[in-house]
Design a protein around this motif. Structure first.
Motif, PDB file in Angstrom:
ATOM      1  N   ASP A  62     -33.596 -30.101  55.498  1.00 10.60           N
ATOM      2  CA  ASP A  62     -33.007 -29.094  54.603  1.00 10.60           C
ATOM      3  C   ASP A  62     -32.569 -29.716  53.278  1.00 10.60           C
ATOM      4  O   ASP A  62     -32.672 -29.077  52.231  1.00 10.60           O
ATOM      5  CB  ASP A  62     -31.819 -28.393  55.272  1.00 10.60           C
ATOM      6  CG  ASP A  62     -32.258 -27.478  56.406  1.00 10.60           C
ATOM      7  OD1 ASP A  62     -33.452 -27.109  56.470  1.00 10.60           O
ATOM      8  OD2 ASP A  62     -31.394 -27.132  57.237  1.00 10.60           O
ATOM      9  N   ASP A  63     -32.093 -30.963  53.321  1.00 13.05           N
ATOM     10  CA  ASP A  63     -31.681 -31.655  52.094  1.00 13.05           C
ATOM     11  C   ASP A  63     -32.872 -31.897  51.172  1.00 13.05           C
ATOM     12  O   ASP A  63     -32.761 -31.754  49.948  1.00 13.05           O
ATOM     13  CB  ASP A  63     -31.003 -32.982  52.435  1.00 13.05           C
ATOM     14  CG  ASP A  63     -29.723 -32.791  53.235  1.00 13.05           C
ATOM     15  OD1 ASP A  63     -28.957 -31.850  52.940  1.00 13.05           O
ATOM     16  OD2 ASP A  63     -29.503 -33.580  54.173  1.00 13.05           O
ATOM     17  N   PHE A  64     -34.005 -32.254  51.754  1.00 16.86           N
ATOM     18  CA  PHE A  64     -35.212 -32.424  50.936  1.00 16.86           C
ATOM     19  C   PHE A  64     -35.677 -31.071  50.391  1.00 16.86           C
ATOM     20  O   PHE A  64     -36.044 -30.970  49.221  1.00 16.86           O
ATOM     21  CB  PHE A  64     -36.323 -33.109  51.737  1.00 16.86           C
ATOM     22  CG  PHE A  64     -36.142 -34.594  51.841  1.00 16.86           C
ATOM     23  CD1 PHE A  64     -36.465 -35.430  50.781  1.00 16.86           C
ATOM     24  CD2 PHE A  64     -35.625 -35.162  52.996  1.00 16.86           C
ATOM     25  CE1 PHE A  64     -36.285 -36.804  50.865  1.00 16.86           C
ATOM     26  CE2 PHE A  64     -35.441 -36.534  53.095  1.00 16.86           C
ATOM     27  CZ  PHE A  64     -35.765 -37.360  52.033  1.00 16.86           C
ATOM     28  N   ALA A  65     -35.632 -30.042  51.217  1.00 12.95           N
ATOM     29  CA  ALA A  65     -36.048 -28.705  50.777  1.00 12.95           C
ATOM     30  C   ALA A  65     -35.191 -28.228  49.607  1.00 12.95           C
ATOM     31  O   ALA A  65     -35.705 -27.628  48.648  1.00 12.95           O
ATOM     32  CB  ALA A  65     -35.976 -27.720  51.941  1.00 12.95           C
ATOM     33  N   LYS A  66     -33.882 -28.498  49.641  1.00 11.48           N
ATOM     34  CA  LYS A  66     -32.979 -28.097  48.544  1.00 11.48           C
ATOM     35  C   LYS A  66     -33.357 -28.775  47.228  1.00 11.48           C
ATOM     36  O   LYS A  66     -33.036 -28.276  46.163  1.00 11.48           O
ATOM     37  CB  LYS A  66     -31.529 -28.432  48.894  1.00 11.48           C
ATOM     38  CG  LYS A  66     -30.945 -27.544  49.958  1.00 11.48           C
ATOM     39  CD  LYS A  66     -29.549 -28.004  50.347  1.00 11.48           C
ATOM     40  CE  LYS A  66     -29.075 -27.249  51.570  1.00 11.48           C
ATOM     41  NZ  LYS A  66     -27.836 -27.816  52.119  1.00 11.48           N
ATOM     42  N   ARG A  67     -34.045 -29.884  47.317  1.00 13.91           N
ATOM     43  CA  ARG A  67     -34.476 -30.621  46.124  1.00 13.91           C
ATOM     44  C   ARG A  67     -35.919 -30.295  45.749  1.00 13.91           C
ATOM     45  O   ARG A  67     -36.500 -30.947  44.891  1.00 13.91           O
ATOM     46  CB  ARG A  67     -34.297 -32.115  46.362  1.00 13.91           C
ATOM     47  CG  ARG A  67     -32.825 -32.521  46.387  1.00 13.91           C
ATOM     48  CD  ARG A  67     -32.631 -33.851  47.069  1.00 13.91           C
ATOM     49  NE  ARG A  67     -31.249 -34.299  47.007  1.00 13.91           N
ATOM     50  CZ  ARG A  67     -30.288 -33.930  47.853  1.00 13.91           C
ATOM     51  NH1 ARG A  67     -30.556 -33.092  48.839  1.00 13.91           N
ATOM     52  NH2 ARG A  67     -29.063 -34.398  47.721  1.00 13.91           N
ATOM     53  N   GLY A  68     -36.497 -29.315  46.413  1.00 12.09           N
ATOM     54  CA  GLY A  68     -37.861 -28.911  46.096  1.00 12.09           C
ATOM     55  C   GLY A  68     -38.908 -29.884  46.587  1.00 12.09           C
ATOM     56  O   GLY A  68     -39.944 -30.066  45.947  1.00 12.09           O
ATOM     57  N   VAL A  69     -38.644 -30.512  47.746  1.00 12.20           N
ATOM     58  CA  VAL A  69     -39.553 -31.507  48.292  1.00 12.20           C
ATOM     59  C   VAL A  69     -40.105 -31.006  49.629  1.00 12.20           C
ATOM     60  O   VAL A  69     -39.340 -30.761  50.567  1.00 12.20           O
ATOM     61  CB  VAL A  69     -38.842 -32.861  48.499  1.00 12.20           C
ATOM     62  CG1 VAL A  69     -39.803 -33.901  49.083  1.00 12.20           C
ATOM     63  CG2 VAL A  69     -38.252 -33.367  47.180  1.00 12.20           C
ATOM     64  N   ASN A  70     -41.416 -30.859  49.722  1.00 12.35           N
ATOM     65  CA  ASN A  70     -42.093 -30.553  50.984  1.00 12.35           C
ATOM     66  C   ASN A  70     -42.227 -31.857  51.758  1.00 12.35           C
ATOM     67  O   ASN A  70     -42.496 -32.905  51.164  1.00 12.35           O
ATOM     68  CB  ASN A  70     -43.479 -29.972  50.735  1.00 12.35           C
ATOM     69  CG  ASN A  70     -43.451 -28.624  50.058  1.00 12.35           C
ATOM     70  OD1 ASN A  70     -42.392 -28.052  49.825  1.00 12.35           O
ATOM     71  ND2 ASN A  70     -44.619 -28.120  49.732  1.00 12.35           N
ATOM     72  N   VAL A  71     -42.091 -31.788  53.087  1.00  7.07           N
ATOM     73  CA  VAL A  71     -42.087 -32.986  53.917  1.00  7.07           C
ATOM     74  C   VAL A  71     -43.070 -32.831  55.074  1.00  7.07           C
ATOM     75  O   VAL A  71     -43.134 -31.771  55.700  1.00  7.07           O
ATOM     76  CB  VAL A  71     -40.670 -33.240  54.482  1.00  7.07           C
ATOM     77  CG1 VAL A  71     -40.669 -34.409  55.451  1.00  7.07           C
ATOM     78  CG2 VAL A  71     -39.665 -33.478  53.359  1.00  7.07           C
ATOM     79  N   VAL A  72     -43.807 -33.908  55.356  1.00  3.36           N
ATOM     80  CA  VAL A  72     -44.698 -33.957  56.514  1.00  3.36           C
ATOM     81  C   VAL A  72     -44.757 -35.396  57.011  1.00  3.36           C
ATOM     82  O   VAL A  72     -44.551 -36.341  56.234  1.00  3.36           O
ATOM     83  CB  VAL A  72     -46.118 -33.436  56.170  1.00  3.36           C
ATOM     84  CG1 VAL A  72     -46.858 -34.395  55.249  1.00  3.36           C
ATOM     85  CG2 VAL A  72     -46.924 -33.121  57.418  1.00  3.36           C
ATOM     86  N   ALA A  73     -45.001 -35.565  58.314  1.00  2.00           N
ATOM     87  CA  ALA A  73     -45.210 -36.891  58.894  1.00  2.00           C
ATOM     88  C   ALA A  73     -46.518 -36.862  59.674  1.00  2.00           C
ATOM     89  O   ALA A  73     -46.866 -35.841  60.280  1.00  2.00           O
ATOM     90  CB  ALA A  73     -44.048 -37.262  59.815  1.00  2.00           C
ATOM     91  N   VAL A  74     -47.240 -37.989  59.682  1.00  2.00           N
ATOM     92  CA  VAL A  74     -48.551 -38.034  60.335  1.00  2.00           C
ATOM     93  C   VAL A  74     -48.837 -39.431  60.872  1.00  2.00           C
ATOM     94  O   VAL A  74     -48.385 -40.436  60.310  1.00  2.00           O
ATOM     95  CB  VAL A  74     -49.673 -37.586  59.367  1.00  2.00           C
ATOM     96  CG1 VAL A  74     -49.801 -38.523  58.182  1.00  2.00           C
ATOM     97  CG2 VAL A  74     -50.996 -37.416  60.097  1.00  2.00           C
ATOM     98  N   SER A  75     -49.586 -39.468  61.973  1.00  2.00           N
ATOM     99  CA  SER A  75     -50.053 -40.739  62.541  1.00  2.00           C
ATOM    100  C   SER A  75     -51.500 -40.557  63.005  1.00  2.00           C
ATOM    101  O   SER A  75     -52.043 -39.452  62.971  1.00  2.00           O
ATOM    102  CB  SER A  75     -49.183 -41.162  63.727  1.00  2.00           C
ATOM    103  OG  SER A  75     -49.490 -40.391  64.868  1.00  2.00           O
TER     104      SER A  75
END
Length: 185
Positions: A62-75
């Protein structure tokens, strides 16, 4: 495999798409963030450091979303191993991808390791897998920030990244490290 070529800040990053645990496909070209997309490449289900890192990320989505940052993790894990990671590590809100090819990992400048058998979690390492990396990509598809590692230890801290993003966004701070030829900047 070919030698690693680092990605350059302010330059377009390679294409990237992969399946997500729970269904659907994540694609960098589909991202329309207000500011950035953050891609966290992790070693896989066998890695206890990855579990800690992604649990920390889960708590800050949520903190990243508030800064306009989309987040994903992958392996490069299989769907089955990725699903086990999502459930065991309790990552209900994190988009978790799987099936990253080693060729694509190399294209992004990640290091590849060989299996050393079972880890402290009791899980077998895959025969080959990529080491961690974290990339922050601008909405225009250019690289803003990169951290690529040869080991599972000492990864970037998300709390520090959030503080840095506050500064970067407020000051419109440019990507650094963009000089290719220091004799002719």
């Amino acid at each position: 495999m070919s030698a690693i070529t680092p990605l350059m800040p302010r330059q377009k990053v390679p294409s990237l798409s992969f399946p997500l645990v729970g269904g659907g496909t994540w694609s960098l070209s589909d991202q329309k963030p207000e500011n950035f997309t953050m891609i966290v490449f992790f070693r896989g289900m066998h890695c206890p450091m990855c579990a800690k890192q992604l649990q920390d990320l889960e708590s800050k989505i949520d903190d990243f979303a508030k800064r306009g940052v989309n987040v994903v993790a992958v392996s490069s894990d299989t769907e089955e191993r990725a699903l086990e990671s999502k459930e065991t590590w309790k990552l209900p809100n994190l988009d978790l991808g799987y099936g990253l090819s080693l060729e694509k990992a190399r294209e992004w400048g990640l290091y590849i390791s060989t299996s050393k058998g079972k880890t402290s979690t009791g899980h077998e390492e895959p025969a080959l897998f990529s080491e961690p990396g974290l990339f922050i990509v601008r909405a225009d598809g250019t690289l803003y920030y990169a951290s690529v590692q040869t080991m599972p230890f000492a990864r970037p801290h998300f709390a520090e990244l959030l503080g840095a993003l506050d500064f970067v966004i407020a000051k419109d701070y440019p990507a650094r490290g963009e000089v290719v030829d220091h004799t002719n900047p």
